[in-house]
Design an enzyme around this catalytic site. Structure first.
Site, PDB file in Angstrom:
ATOM      1  N   ARG A   1       0.821  -1.202   0.000  1.00  9.12           N
ATOM      2  CA  ARG A   1       0.000   0.000   0.000  1.00  9.12           C
ATOM      3  C   ARG A   1       0.857   1.255   0.000  1.00  9.12           C
ATOM      4  O   ARG A   1       1.872   1.331   0.687  1.00  9.12           O
ATOM      5  CB  ARG A   1      -0.896   0.026   1.229  1.00  9.12           C
ATOM      6  CG  ARG A   1      -1.772   1.281   1.271  1.00  9.12           C
ATOM      7  CD  ARG A   1      -2.647   1.318   2.492  1.00  9.12           C
ATOM      8  NE  ARG A   1      -3.522   0.144   2.505  1.00  9.12           N
ATOM      9  CZ  ARG A   1      -4.750   0.159   3.014  1.00  9.12           C
ATOM     10  NH1 ARG A   1      -5.267   1.252   3.501  1.00  9.12           N
ATOM     11  NH2 ARG A   1      -5.456  -0.943   3.027  1.00  9.12           N
TER      12      ARG A   1
ATOM     13  N   PRO B   1       1.482   8.864  -2.506  1.00 10.14           N
ATOM     14  CA  PRO B   1       2.137   8.604  -3.796  1.00 10.14           C
ATOM     15  C   PRO B   1       3.190   9.647  -4.170  1.00 10.14           C
ATOM     16  O   PRO B   1       4.182   9.316  -4.824  1.00 10.14           O
ATOM     17  CB  PRO B   1       0.975   8.609  -4.797  1.00 10.14           C
ATOM     18  CG  PRO B   1      -0.197   9.161  -4.085  1.00 10.14           C
ATOM     19  CD  PRO B   1       0.032   8.970  -2.617  1.00 10.14           C
TER      20      PRO B   1
ATOM     21  N   GLU C   1      14.737   1.943  -0.239  1.00  8.26           N
ATOM     22  CA  GLU C   1      16.010   1.462  -0.774  1.00  8.26           C
ATOM     23  C   GLU C   1      15.878   0.753  -2.112  1.00  8.26           C
ATOM     24  O   GLU C   1      16.842   0.637  -2.863  1.00  8.26           O
ATOM     25  CB  GLU C   1      16.668   0.527   0.259  1.00  8.26           C
ATOM     26  CG  GLU C   1      17.107   1.298   1.483  1.00  8.26           C
ATOM     27  CD  GLU C   1      17.361   0.429   2.697  1.00  8.26           C
ATOM     28  OE1 GLU C   1      18.505   0.041   2.891  1.00  8.26           O
ATOM     29  OE2 GLU C   1      16.408   0.163   3.457  1.00  8.26           O
TER      30      GLU C   1
END
Lengths: 752, 352
Positions: A641, A645, A718
């Site tokens: 989820r 954004p 990462e």
């Protein structure tokens, strides 16, 4: 304090519907662009002195003499701290009670173990006086030969790599797999030492009051730092207050408190006044961790259909002479490609450097560029398109363990990114594409992956009679947007508009939010926040549903939902009551709940949990000069989820640009004789500038993960590095026909 | 910080008198000197701040058709002077390919000429460096030296001069106007910087107190405006020093080269004027074979000073490309990525 000025009062954060999923801009953005955000080094308590490190210019030996008198004679110098007068500590800085306790250089003796190691601290009324005092120390050394390169010392198999993984692992019979293969490849790749180079240097302002300690310092792990300092000084952790509202980047180098930060605390102890210590840029190349160099050899076998029969991934790396951190590069081959036989192994040498540590995608980044290059070589050896080859060897279960994935939308990532990139028209053979200006053009792909980790975190939630809410957790914002994403989770957890929520973080007197690392902060602290919200709403629901005067009476605590500052009956939306009304009737000013975030052990056992992505890169290469320019990158990522954004895309962009940096720019150049790093500055240690990254696109691929945690969050910090570095390297091969085997790729490697 | 005297003279004679004292250094843009002082590489006892001296920040057209550029004109101001860029396009291109926008806004013409090498051993005070301490030795020899000199180096020093600006300037016969205790004199830029020999600590023709007051371009320099190019190869697109660069300017008439100028950067302790190559170009047909011969001539005396043999071949190729670009004609607009081989990529911005 600045924090209260702005974080919860940004008018721009209007939204529709619930907070999670909204592309809010950073709540701290206004403070940062106006310079109002107060970073550690911006603090200046009354009576403060400046401390400057004197650091070693040799790699190995001992300090024979320091001209302390000359330094103390300089106007403004108050004190010089050396092993002779450094305040006593309650524990040996070289003690190692557990694998994550890293040894620190705290002037425990006159030994020098690496260049830029602290050998004294000069404390003065001004920064200038302290700086000159450090120069006047004119250290003399007894020097021993430095061990600099991967071949300069005897190698051994470490007991564990990364966070305690076995150094050698296998499943199936790799030699048999290679023997039975129709096609085989073997290649060796080298990656250099790299340094985190966060924009903000490690800085600390420390003030003692008796045995109470107040600290401003950037930290990715407040509770761990608090515990480490408490142990060193023999005081209770709760006597230490660390404030770390903003970090100017961390990338792992601020995960654990470093030696220089503790020296700032010691300096303040020594002089009995507050002290500020800020590392100079070049002093960050040693005592605060780095990414270790690697030399990796991959062997792969493929059958007649291009299916892998064996993967053998061996990595040689380096740690310091005095501590253990081993870059787990070969472990990258555990999770990505299906193969009946997989072997990974590590060996290491000990060099006269600072101890390498976690650096953005530790192991995954180094391992990924080698693995993705080798996969590309394997595809070419089989005459296959590299994307088709990756799909042919798609892992339906985690290859090393056979566990099912909790979720894996990698196929969607491949297809969406390939389509957006235009991959289908790529010629199979290298050196076939030229643009209108005659530049060699190449396209490459890499698969991105990073484990979806969770640690331990706690949060405290309060609902107040005025209808507002408070959420507290000692979370750390490295610039990734934690202030905003956590406030969004808090708002939804409390059933309030985000502007009604007072969100507090970045301080050690708040509940322990765990570490901002391992791409697990949002999932871990986010779940603590979510659960704290649920706990306080449950208490409120009890107050309402058990009170006859409430319209919610008798609904039961499961029979109400929280939304917009009100509780509604699940079965009748017309019956509701505001938080304020409930609390006022109960005669309470506020109600409190607490929550924890932690991985679910049962699902950990059952499922393999990873985020995935696919990155496509286009490079142009000057055919005569070998100068490379990445002209286009498209990545698609599936990481559960998405809380925000805008912030998540930004994380992917940053990771992808870091991948370009890994492939083309970053390298600590070390003198092979002295062991000193020759480019310890941002002019000569290259990272990409804006002109190096003209077009970056990050697609968010929808992924529901019912097993990872209640919010369905994986991590995004990462993964962008992985996949990208290999995609760029593979694009360089496709453009030139020259296979990069050492990184960063240099012009001389491409001059045919 | 070490204490030093700070003097802000009101006139050029005052400045020269102040700076003639031993241990003095002029301060203009400060983009190099302040870093050197912070790093302990140089420790002047007296800073003579000339940044506010009047009249040194002017660009003047001379009656003989030449140009006089005041020593305090900022790199950015000069590059963005439309008339200047039109007359000397490769100089403007070189300026805009150097450093970063922030540095170009501060750095001056005189300071650019006097910037110190970027050899890391010069900056690393724990390393031996004959430039820093005469007779100490050269740690770059046998060290990390893939960026070092391939022309004109000696066993005493293999450092390069880092300037972009100086490369087209030396090609265009620029002259340095110097004022000193004995008055004003002119030194060609080609003679201004010195090769290391046995005395790498002597980097230029300045005597104590000497002040660069201007750089002059002779009238002829503008005659190359139609066919001039500066090219720079480096390992990131902006804010990086040249591995190798070249300035090439031609006058071509009927396919024959009537005049040629060629200089290399990043290869030696001075901006490297390739006179033998120019002689070969003069009167020859302007074609690739000629350019390749010129490149061979330009690098005929080159030899690696360490792990940098690749720079010799790279330099040859850059010479050919720069001459080819010059022949093709100066770009109508300054390229978006100045001096970059990728200068034509759409969407690139010149302020990158």
């Amino acid at each position: 304090m600045t924090l209260e000025l702005g974080l919860n009062q940004q008018p721009a954060h209007l939204r529709q519907g619930s907070s999670i999923g909204q592309p809010l801009t950073r709540r701290d953005g206004f403070l940062k662009v106006t310079g109002a955000a107060r970073y550690a080094a911006d603090n200046h308590p009354p009576g403060m002195l400046y401390a400057v490190l004197a650091v070693s210019s040799i790699a190995r030996g001992r300090v024979a003499s320091l001209d302390i008198e000359a330094a103390k004679a300089h106007k403004g110098v108050v004190e010089v701290m050396t092993p002779r007068n450094r305040p006593a500590l309650a524990m040996d800085p070289d003690a190692k009670d557990h694998p994550f306790m890293f040894r620190l250089d705290l002037l425990q003796n006159d030994e020098v173990r690496y260049p830029n190691q602290s050998i004294a601290v000069v404390i003065a009324e001004t920064l200038e006086a302290a700086t000159e005092g450090a120069v006047l120390l004119s250290p003399r050394y007894e020097e021993l030969p430095a061990r600099v390169g991967l071949d300069d010392a005897e190698s051994f198999v470490p007991r564990g790599v990364g966070v305690g993984n076995p150094a050698v692992q296998h499943k199936g019979d790799v030699e048999a797999g290679l023997k039975s293969a129709r096609t085989r490849i073997e290649a060796t790749y080298e990656t250099p030492a790299q340094y985190h180079n966060a924009m903000e240097p490690h800085a600390i302002v420390a003030a003692w009051d008796g045995d109470r300690l107040s600290i401003d310092t950037p930290s990715q792990g407040l509770a761990m730092a608090q515990g480490r300092i408490a142990g060193l000084f023999g005081i209770a952790p709760q006597n230490i207050h660390i404030r770390s509202p903003f970090l100017g980047g961390g990338f792992g180098s601020k995960g654990m408190i470093s030696g220089p930060q503790v020296l700032g605390v010691l300096a303040a102890r020594l002089v009995g006044r507050p002290v500020k210590l800020v590392l100079r840029r070049e002093q960050m190349y040693g005592p605060v961790g780095h990414r270790a160099p690697t030399r990796q050899t991959l062997r792969m076998g493929m059958d007649g259909q291009g299916r892998l029969t064996a993967i053998d991934h061996h990595a040689k790396t380096a740690s310091s002479t005095f501590d253990d951190f081993f870059e787990p590069a070969a472990d990258a081959s555990h999770t990505l490609y299906a193969s009946p036989a997989i072997a990974t192994s590590h060996e290491a040498v000990r060099l006269d450097t600072g101890t390498p540590l976690f650096m953005r995608a530790p192991g995954e980044a180094t391992g990924s560029i080698a693995l993705e290059s080798a996969i590309d070589e394997a595809a070419h050896a089989c005459g296959m398109d590299p994307l088709e080859f990756r799909l042919r060897n798609y892992a339906e279960v985690e290859p090393m363990t056979g566990k099912p994935f909790s979720s894996k939308a990698l196929r969607e990532c491949y297809s969406q990114a390939a389509k957006a990139f235009g991959w289908a028209s790529r010629p199979l053979q290298p050196r076939l594409m030229r643009d209108a200006d005659g530049f060699l053009t190449g396209w490459g792909v890499g698969t991105a992956t990073f484990p979806a980790l969770m640690f331990q975190a706690e949060a405290r939630a309060v609902l107040r009679a005025d209808g507002s809410g408070l959420m507290e957790t000692g979370a750390q914002d490295m610039g990734q947007g934690a202030w905003t994403a956590f406030a969004q989770i808090a708002a939804d957890g409390l059933g309030l508009d985000i502007d009604q929520v007072d969100f507090r973080a970045g301080s050690s007197d708040l509940p322990n939010a765990g570490i901002a690392g391992g791409s697990g902060h949002t999932a871990t602290a986010g779940m603590a926040i979510h659960n704290a919200g649920a706990a306080v709403v449950a208490k409120l629901a009890d107050l309402a549903t058990e009170n006859k005067a409430s319209p919610l009476f008798g609904a039961g605590n499961e029979g109400v939902v929280a939304r917009g500052g009100r509780l509604y009956r699940r079965d009748d939306e017309n019956r509701s009551e505001s938080y304020a009304e409930i609390l006022t009737r109960a005669g309470l000013t506020e109600v409190e709940g607490r929550g924890k975030g932690a991985p679910d052990p049962a699902s950990q056992e059952t499922y393999a949990k990873h985020a995935h992505g696919a990155v496509f890169a286009e490079v142009k290469v000057d055919p005569d000069f070998g100068q490379i320019r990445v002209t286009r990158m498209v990545g698609a990522f599936a990481a559960g989820r998405v809380i925000n954004p805008r912030l998540v895309r930004s994380q992917y962009y940053g990771g992808m640009i870091w991948g370009v940096s890994f492939a083309l720019h970053e390298e600590a150049v070390t003198d092979r004789r002295s062991g000193r790093i020759q480019n310890a500055n941002l002019a000569e240690y290259h990272v990409p500038v804006n002109a190096d990254v003209p077009s970056v696109e990050a697609l968010l691929v929808h992924e529901d993960d019912p097993h990872i945690n209640a919010l369905g969050i994986k991590g995004v910090g990462e993964i962008g590095v992985t996949g990208t570095a290999g995609a760029v390297a593979n694009a360089v091969w496709h453009a030139t026909g020259v296979r990069p085997r050492r990184f960063p790729i240099r012009i001389e490697d491409l001059l045919a | 910080m070490r204490d030093f005297d700070y003097i802000r003279p009101a006139s050029i004679p005052d400045a020269i008198a102040a700076a003639a004292e031993p241990g003095s250094a002029y301060l203009a843009g400060g983009t190099n000197l302040l870093d050197l002082m912070k790093g302990g590489v140089t420790s002047p006892q007296r800073i003579v701040d000339i940044s506010r001296l009047p009249e040194l920040n002017r660009i003047e057209r001379l009656e003989d058709g030449g140009l006089r550029i005041g020593a305090l004109v900022r790199n950015a101001d000069l590059a963005h002077d439309a008339a200047f860029a039109k007359a000397y396009p490769m100089v403007a291109e070189a300026l805009l390919s150097g450093a970063s926008a922030q540095l170009r806004n501060a750095a001056t013409v005189g300071g650019n000429l006097l910037q110190r090498t970027r050899c890391s051993y010069f900056y690393d005070t724990a390393s031996a460096c004959n430039k820093r301490v005469s007779g100490a030795g050269c740690a770059a020899l046998g060290g990390e030296n893939r960026l070092h000199a391939v022309l004109g180096w000696s066993d005493a020093c293999i450092a390069t001069h880092p300037s972009d600006f100086c490369v087209p300037l030396v090609a265009l016969d620029a002259v340095v106007e110097i004022e000193g205790k004995q008055g004003r004199r002119h030194v060609t830029l080609a003679e201004f910087h010195l090769l290391p020999g046995e005395t790498p600590q002597r980097e230029n023709a300045l005597e104590p107190g000497d002040l660069i007051v201007a750089v002059r371009l002779p009238a002829e320099a503008a005659s190359f405006a139609a066919n001039a190019r500066y090219l720079k190869v480096r390992e990131r697109t902006s804010y990086a020093f040249a591995l190798v660069s070249a300035a090439a300017a031609l006058v071509v008439d009927g396919g024959k080269i009537r005049a040629a100028r060629l200089a290399l950067g990043g290869v030696a302790a001075k901006p490297w004027r390739a006179r033998a190559a120019e002689a070969m170009l003069l009167g020859a047909d302007a074609n690739e074979a000629t350019f390749a011969s010129a490149a061979d001539a330009a690098l005929a005396d080159a030899s690696p000073s360490g792990d940098n043999a690749f720079k010799i071949e790279l330099a040859r190729r850059i010479v050919v490309r720069a001459l080819t670009s010059a022949q093709a004609g100066t770009p109508e607009r300054l390229p978006a990525l100045p001096a970059s081989p990728f200068s034509n990529i759409p969407g690139a911005r010149h302020d990158a």
